[in-house]
Design a protein around this motif. Structure first.
Motif, PDB file in Angstrom:
ATOM      1  N   GLY A 511     -12.892  -4.710  -3.168  1.00 18.88           N
ATOM      2  CA  GLY A 511     -12.206  -4.919  -1.902  1.00 18.88           C
ATOM      3  C   GLY A 511     -11.638  -3.635  -1.326  1.00 18.88           C
ATOM      4  N   PHE A 512     -11.700  -2.549  -2.120  1.00 20.63           N
ATOM      5  CA  PHE A 512     -11.199  -1.262  -1.649  1.00 20.63           C
ATOM      6  C   PHE A 512     -12.045  -0.149  -2.256  1.00 20.63           C
ATOM      7  N   ARG A 513     -12.348   0.849  -1.435  1.00 20.49           N
ATOM      8  CA  ARG A 513     -13.213   1.942  -1.885  1.00 20.49           C
ATOM      9  C   ARG A 513     -12.477   2.852  -2.862  1.00 20.49           C
ATOM     10  N   GLU A 514     -13.123   3.125  -3.993  1.00 14.08           N
ATOM     11  CA  GLU A 514     -12.503   3.964  -5.009  1.00 14.08           C
ATOM     12  C   GLU A 514     -12.369   5.400  -4.522  1.00 14.08           C
ATOM     13  N   ASP A 515     -13.366   5.890  -3.771  1.00 17.57           N
ATOM     14  CA  ASP A 515     -13.301   7.277  -3.301  1.00 17.57           C
ATOM     15  C   ASP A 515     -12.175   7.461  -2.286  1.00 17.57           C
ATOM     16  N   LEU A 516     -11.937   6.453  -1.452  1.00 15.83           N
ATOM     17  CA  LEU A 516     -10.823   6.546  -0.505  1.00 15.83           C
ATOM     18  C   LEU A 516      -9.489   6.483  -1.247  1.00 15.83           C
ATOM     19  N   TYR A 517      -9.431   5.664  -2.278  1.00 18.60           N
ATOM     20  CA  TYR A 517      -8.206   5.544  -3.067  1.00 18.60           C
ATOM     21  C   TYR A 517      -7.795   6.908  -3.635  1.00 18.60           C
ATOM     22  N   TYR A 518      -8.763   7.624  -4.209  1.00 19.95           N
ATOM     23  CA  TYR A 518      -8.437   8.917  -4.805  1.00 19.95           C
ATOM     24  C   TYR A 518      -8.178   9.984  -3.751  1.00 19.95           C
ATOM     25  N   ARG A 519      -8.640   9.749  -2.525  1.00 15.70           N
ATOM     26  CA  ARG A 519      -8.340  10.686  -1.426  1.00 15.70           C
ATOM     27  C   ARG A 519      -6.909  10.485  -0.917  1.00 15.70           C
ATOM     28  N   LEU A 520      -6.407   9.258  -1.024  1.00 14.91           N
ATOM     29  CA  LEU A 520      -5.087   8.936  -0.486  1.00 14.91           C
ATOM     30  C   LEU A 520      -3.958   9.129  -1.493  1.00 14.91           C
ATOM     31  N   ASN A 521      -4.254   9.036  -2.796  1.00 15.99           N
ATOM     32  CA  ASN A 521      -3.162   9.001  -3.775  1.00 15.99           C
ATOM     33  C   ASN A 521      -2.883  10.357  -4.423  1.00 15.99           C
ATOM     34  N   GLY A 522      -2.722  11.382  -3.596  1.00 16.70           N
ATOM     35  CA  GLY A 522      -2.337  12.677  -4.145  1.00 16.70           C
ATOM     36  C   GLY A 522      -1.046  12.564  -4.935  1.00 16.70           C
ATOM     37  N   LEU A 523      -0.047  11.920  -4.317  1.00 18.80           N
ATOM     38  CA  LEU A 523       1.194  11.576  -5.019  1.00 18.80           C
ATOM     39  C   LEU A 523       1.463  10.107  -4.762  1.00 18.80           C
ATOM     40  N   VAL A 524       1.655   9.353  -5.825  1.00 20.28           N
ATOM     41  CA  VAL A 524       1.970   7.931  -5.698  1.00 20.28           C
ATOM     42  C   VAL A 524       3.426   7.720  -6.085  1.00 20.28           C
ATOM     43  N   VAL A 525       4.193   7.102  -5.191  1.00 23.35           N
ATOM     44  CA  VAL A 525       5.587   6.757  -5.501  1.00 23.35           C
ATOM     45  C   VAL A 525       5.770   5.269  -5.255  1.00 23.35           C
ATOM     46  N   ARG A 526       6.596   4.668  -6.065  1.00 20.81           N
ATOM     47  CA  ARG A 526       6.865   3.228  -5.935  1.00 20.81           C
ATOM     48  C   ARG A 526       8.324   3.019  -5.554  1.00 20.81           C
ATOM     49  N   LEU A 527       8.548   2.334  -4.427  1.00 20.39           N
ATOM     50  CA  LEU A 527       9.910   2.025  -4.010  1.00 20.39           C
ATOM     51  C   LEU A 527      10.396   0.791  -4.762  1.00 20.39           C
ATOM     52  N   PRO A 528      11.552   0.866  -5.381  1.00 21.78           N
ATOM     53  CA  PRO A 528      12.045  -0.296  -6.128  1.00 21.78           C
ATOM     54  C   PRO A 528      12.457  -1.419  -5.194  1.00 21.78           C
ATOM     55  N   ALA A 529      12.318  -2.641  -5.673  1.00 21.87           N
ATOM     56  CA  ALA A 529      12.821  -3.787  -4.927  1.00 21.87           C
ATOM     57  C   ALA A 529      14.344  -3.720  -4.909  1.00 21.87           C
ATOM     58  N   LEU A 530      14.954  -4.330  -3.922  1.00 24.47           N
ATOM     59  CA  LEU A 530      16.405  -4.266  -3.795  1.00 24.47           C
ATOM     60  C   LEU A 530      17.101  -4.834  -5.028  1.00 24.47           C
ATOM     61  N   ARG A 531      16.535  -5.877  -5.625  1.00 23.48           N
ATOM     62  CA  ARG A 531      17.169  -6.501  -6.794  1.00 23.48           C
ATOM     63  C   ARG A 531      17.135  -5.585  -8.015  1.00 23.48           C
ATOM     64  N   GLU A 532      16.290  -4.541  -7.969  1.00 21.99           N
ATOM     65  CA  GLU A 532      16.186  -3.607  -9.092  1.00 21.99           C
ATOM     66  C   GLU A 532      17.080  -2.386  -8.911  1.00 21.99           C
ATOM     67  N   ARG A 533      17.827  -2.338  -7.808  1.00 21.39           N
ATOM     68  CA  ARG A 533      18.602  -1.147  -7.489  1.00 21.39           C
ATOM     69  C   ARG A 533      20.083  -1.327  -7.829  1.00 21.39           C
ATOM     70  N   THR A 534      20.761  -0.205  -7.991  1.00 20.97           N
ATOM     71  CA  THR A 534      22.174  -0.220  -8.359  1.00 20.97           C
ATOM     72  C   THR A 534      23.096   0.051  -7.182  1.00 20.97           C
ATOM     73  N   ASP A 535      22.527   0.309  -5.999  1.00 22.00           N
ATOM     74  CA  ASP A 535      23.338   0.754  -4.860  1.00 22.00           C
ATOM     75  C   ASP A 535      23.474  -0.306  -3.770  1.00 22.00           C
ATOM     76  N   LEU A 536      23.408  -1.568  -4.161  1.00 20.70           N
ATOM     77  CA  LEU A 536      23.439  -2.654  -3.172  1.00 20.70           C
ATOM     78  C   LEU A 536      24.652  -2.544  -2.250  1.00 20.70           C
ATOM     79  N   MET A 537      25.844  -2.404  -2.804  1.00 18.86           N
ATOM     80  CA  MET A 537      27.045  -2.431  -1.971  1.00 18.86           C
ATOM     81  C   MET A 537      27.158  -1.181  -1.100  1.00 18.86           C
TER      82      MET A 537
END
Length: 695
Positions: A511-537
């Motif tokens: 469903g997704f081209r592997e060559d495009l994937y490797y062209r786009l993911n020079g740096l991959v970062v994952r944003l945490p979900a709000l429930r996983e964070r310590t800075d809610l307040m």
């Protein structure tokens, strides 16, 4: 002699007791008699030949591109198996239809199909033809149709207008008369307004757009009026709701300016709406009518028209180029640095960092920002992963703001929201004459609009496969070829992409081209979900400060408990909406209490709090301080398990996850909700467990 309407019980009319409806039908019948149409003769079923239909469709291609997704949604909403949705041109010729097979076959017997003309002069009184004549939404039910052959139908149609008041076509829902529902007409009118609003936004994407209503809660809905404004303050066009509220025709509106109609200058509007979460601007029309207004505009284009400068203050809100649905927690992540105009270099002033404002004390976000800073201006693509509502676009804007490209455009493309048939033209643009129905002078694609700046491809996992190949070629060759052109144009863009999907799984499923994937993911970062964070307040305080323009507003202890105990499936976007509503409901009160929260949130939050809590240990070194009680069933340890006191942190975490999955009957979504962690985290941990077990 005029054929009178058949006698019938007035309560069976589509609009009971509506004399205007009865007069509409009667006048239409009178026109049919004047034209010499017969009620009993077999109507003319001859339609356009295939080549002529193809020409008609080409001529109205843009209308279809805007209408197609709306038609599909409208068909789902009607929920009637004996119905269909039709789109006609301004002459009443059916261009496209979608519907249930059984009814499509039945409708074809009266030529209710593409290629047929349903103007009044051809088919007598019918919703499509009568709506074209009267230029108003029209219902024609059963034997209200002039021709008896069409008496088995019930039809609801609404004309579609462009922002200048020109008729584009008609949207219609037709079905068996026994499937009639009083709400169908409302759905059709709403759908027609959606198409008109999309058309207006497309026509005036670079204009200042004023969204207004007499009631502020209606801004952002299909009831809002929208007016497009040029840089000189002249009014360029409007949607139907705007004309209705202002009591003006399209021609009369275009004779006005922002100053003459709303008694405000363009500069004042731009200044007021530097922040997407600024309160609505109150306006008074010349007739004394009060309106509430918000504005949408492209920041780099309109920034120079503002009359004030941006102050270097930590909590100053961002410009209106930021998506209004996102949180004030990102309040300065995407604004120009102090003293910086669209043409000045990022280092020319003591500019504040956009990324800095994403650092609110959470270790996971600190790690993300640290990684991103290391690749700034290094020509390395960034791929942002994360659940919906975690702020992927605003991270992308912050990266752009802190880069050497900040003086140029940031162009965002949501690959999931653009119809597949339109996305290629949106991305690559097209030349004059590329296809009939396109803009007369062609259009510059999003990639070229971002030349010199940053192109943000949101929901990249939803991009069609065929388009992925062409995008890959553009990224490799750094050249764009607009549709209908044989000439390639050099382009220089930084690419940031984002998705909530698992692209590796999509690659496995082709469903997704592997060559495009490797062209786009020079740096991959994952944003945490709000429930996983310590800075809610901390985030809550920033949102409230922005929502109230700095007015002190505290939270009752019970509200704090509800916010901290909730699992936030919609993440920061949901938190923003909850607090925005609460701040409005609080009015002049100084404390937000339970009474100010919406009922649906209260139900969900109370359900989370009522469940037994268990602490979920987090193995990540960057998030070891995140562990806090979240709702999940309490499960006694199995007698076969070793003493947990001797277990490592990773083992405790895996056991907790495995128990939750077992208790949920293998349903990962339910388990993730109970644990307060993302589904991807559960999948990743279980895969790691399986791998280590085999080892």
């Amino acid at each position: 002699m005029v054929n009178s309407l058949p006698a019938r019980d007035p309560t069976t009319l589509p609009v009971p007791g509506d004399t205007l409806h009865a007069e509409t039908i009667l006048h239409s019948h009178e026109r049919c008699v004047a034209r010499g149409l017969s009620r009993i003769d077999r109507p003319d079923h001859a339609g356009l030949i295939r080549s002529d239909l193809a020409i008609a469709r080409e001529r109205n291609l843009r209308l279809h591109l805007h209408a197609a997704p709306v038609m599909e949604l409208l068909l789902e909403q009607t929920m009637a198996s004996q119905s269909m949705v039709l789109l006609t041109d301004a002459q009443g010729t059916v261009l496209h239809s979608v519907g249930h097979d059984s009814f499509l076959q039945k409708a074809s017997k009266v030529a209710l199909a593409p290629g047929a003309n349903w103007s009044e002069s051809s088919k007598g009184t019918n919703a499509i033809g009568t709506a074209l004549v009267d230029e108003i939404p029209t219902v024609v039910h059963a034997d209200e149709h002039y021709m008896h052959a069409n008496g088995f139908l019930t039809c609801s149609a609404s004309p579609i207008f462009d922002p200048r008041g020109n008729m584009l076509g008609v949207l219609d829902v037709s079905g068996d008369q026994h499937s009639y529902h009083m709400h169908t007409m409302g759905l059709v009118k709403m759908s027609a307004r959606m198409i008109e609003n999309h058309w207006l936004t497309d026509d005036f994407r670079h204009a200042l757009r004023l969204h207004f209503h007499s009631r502020p809660e209606f801004i952002g809905t299909l009831m809002e009026g929208i007016v497009a404004v040029g840089r000189d303050g002249k009014l360029l066009g409007a949607n139907r709701s705007a004309l209705d509220q202002l009591g003006l025709s399209g021609a009369a509106l275009r004779m006005n300016s922002v100053a003459t109609l709303f008694s405000v200058t363009v500069g004042a509007v731009v200044d007021h709406f530097r922040s997407p979460i600024a309160p609505p601007m109150a306006m008074v029309l010349p007739n004394g009518q009060r309106l509430h207004m918000r504005a949408a505009f492209n920041w780099p284009t309109w920034h120079a028209l503002g009359s004030t400068t941006v102050e270097a203050e930590e909590d100053l809100p961002p410009p209106s180029s930021c998506p209004p649905v996102e949180s004030a927690y990102f309040s300065a992540a995407a604004r120009p640095a102090p003293g910086m105009t669209s043409g000045s270099a990022p280092g020319a002033a003591s500019g504040l960092s956009g990324l800095r404002y994403l650092q609110t004390g959470d270790p996971q976000m600190e790690a993300v920002v640290t990684k991103v800073r290391r690749v700034l201006n290094r020509d390395i693509s960034v791929l942002v992963l994360g659940e919906t509502g975690t702020g992927k676009e605003l991270l992308a804007r912050a990266i752009h703001q802190d880069s050497d490209r900040a003086r140029h455009a940031f162009v965002a493309v949501n690959c999931a929201s653009i119809p597949e048939s339109l996305i290629e033209a949106e991305l690559f643009g097209y030349e004059d004459g590329a296809f009939t129905g396109a803009r007369r002078k062609g259009a510059t694609g999003k990639i070229l609009q971002a030349n010199g700046g940053t192109l943000f491809l949101d929901e990249i996992g939803d991009m069609p496969l065929a388009l992925q190949a062409r995008l890959l070629r553009v990224l490799q060759e750094r050249q764009v070829t607009p549709l209908g052109s044989a000439k390639s144009v050099p382009v220089d863009v930084a690419v940031i992409s984002a998705t909530h999907r698992n692209l590796r799984e999509m690659i496995s499923g082709q469903g997704f081209r592997e060559d495009l994937y490797y062209r786009l993911n020079g740096l991959v970062v994952r944003l945490p979900a709000l429930r996983e964070r310590t800075d809610l307040m901390t985030i809550v305080r920033k949102i409230l400060r922005a929502e109230t323009n700095g007015r002190p507003l505290d939270l009752h202890a019970e509200v704090v408990q509800l916010l901290q105990g909730y699992h936030w499936p919609g993440n920061i976007r949901q938190l923003t909406n909850v607090l925005r509503t609460a701040a409005v409901m609080a009015g002049s009160d100084m404390v937000i209490t339970r009474a100010h929260l919406s009922d649906d949130f209260l139900e969900d939050a109370q359900e989370d709090l009522s469940a037994p809590a268990v602490a979920v240990p987090v193995a990540s070194a960057s998030a070891q301080a995140v562990a806090q009680p979240v709702a999940t069933p309490s499960v006694p340890p199995s007698s076969t398990e070793p003493d947990s006191g001797a277990a490592t942190l990773e083992e405790l975490e895996l056991r907790t996850i495995q128990r939750a999955v077992d208790e949920a009957g293998g349903n990962i979504s339910v388990a993730s909700r109970r644990l307060g962690i993302s589904r991807n985290t559960i999948y990743r941990k279980l895969r790691w467990q399986a791998t280590t077990s085999r080892g």
